[in-house]
Motif scaffolding. Structure first.
Motif: not given
Lengths: 152, 166
Positions: A25-26, A28-30, A32-34, A36-37, B51, B54, B57-59, B165
């Protein structure tokens, strides 16, 4: 029935599989995390978007950017006293708009005329897009919710 | 008894607190292993927090905009969340509509076609067709103005500028 035949109802979680699942999970999330907003700045075309009779006569502030970075402020559909007081030119600094002075003037205008929400901007053709966005950001930050851009 | 017949019995290690104690160090005894003990519970806790962070903060809106290398978007504070609309990009005098390079002279015709399709599918009478413009911050405003005017002529009432932003 003897005690030994009673089935043990206690159960345990296998921590190894929990850790494996969390690791996946970590990862995958790392990935795919965004970081820059990206946001958006919403504007409307100030002139020509609708018929004249549809246009509401609400107070509006025209902001005209001059080639030397000066900003001309012009009030419309507002009391004559305020139109005179806030019809001004804010001189630019090193060829760029003086946003600090603009901020102060807009703050004063907003305190005198709280119902004003519309600002129309007419940038200079050679103005950098980033400068125009900064100008819009300052105007929006002072409580002008409805922004419009005038065609060149 | 429970630990001896469970999977935990095979995977858990000696308590790190016990082995690392400085007051009564059992680890100092002769013959004891010098391998560091691992506290699985705290590891699982740390992983759970990571977890959760993340995930928050995940889009969840998916990829809305792809920013090309060499394009620096202008920054702004008072922004809205970016929504998926028709995207027009300006990059070094080249214009692209929905990631396809187009001839600037055919922009209005293409936008009219998109607006027509949008009108056929739109059910909300209050909604306005929107356009998102993505350009480098050093782009002259006259280039942006051309797109804004074209969008307006094609019937796009709302123009969105893509910004970073702050």
């Amino acid at each position: 029935m003897s005690r030994g035949n009673v089935k043990n109802l206690d159960s345990e979680i296998d921590l190894v599989s929990v850790i494996s699942l969390q690791s996946v999970c970590i990862c995958f999330l790392l990935m795919t995390v965004v970081w820059i907003n990206i946001g958006s700045f919403q504007v409307k075309q100030a002139v020509g978007g609708q018929a004249a009779e549809d246009t509401k006569k609400e107070p509006a502030l025209w902001t005209l950017v001059k080639p030397d970075g000066a900003i001309e402020l012009r009030l419309e559909n507002a009391p004559a006293k305020l139109v005179k007081a806030f019809g001004m030119v804010i001189k630019g600094v090193e060829g760029k708009p003086n946003l600090e002075s603009l901020k102060q003037s807009l703050g004063q205008l907003k305190s005198e005329l709280p119902e004003i929400n519309m600002a129309l901007i007419k940038p200079e053709s050679k103005s950098a897009y980033g400068e125009v966005i900064r100008l819009m950001d300052v105007i929006k930050g002072e409580g002008f919710a409805s922004l419009g851009v005038a065609p060149l | 008894m429970l630990s001896s017949c469970s999977t935990l019995g095979n995977t858990s290690f000696a308590s790190s607190v016990e082995s690392c104690s400085t007051l009564n160090p059992k680890g100092g005894k002769r013959g004891m292993s010098t391998a560091a003990a691992l506290m699985l519970t705290s590891l699982v806790d740390a992983f759970s927090i990571l977890v959760a962070y993340l995930l928050v903060s995940m889009s969840n809106t998916g990829e809305v905009l792809y920013v090309d290398a060499g394009t620096e978007l202008p920054a702004a504070k008072n922004t809205f969340a970016l929504e998926r609309h028709t995207i027009i990009k300006i990059k070094k005098d080249k214009l692209s509509l929905e990631e396809k390079e187009i001839d600037p002279n055919s922009l209005v015709a293409m936008l009219v076609e998109i607006r027509k399709q949008w009108g056929e599918h739109n059910t909300d009478p209050q909604a306005e067709a929107a356009l998102t413009i993505q350009a480098d911050k050093s782009t002259p405003y006259e280039d942006i103005n051309r797109i804004v005017t074209s969008g307006n002529n094609a019937g796009f009432g709302e123009i969105n500028f893509a910004v970073l932003q702050n």
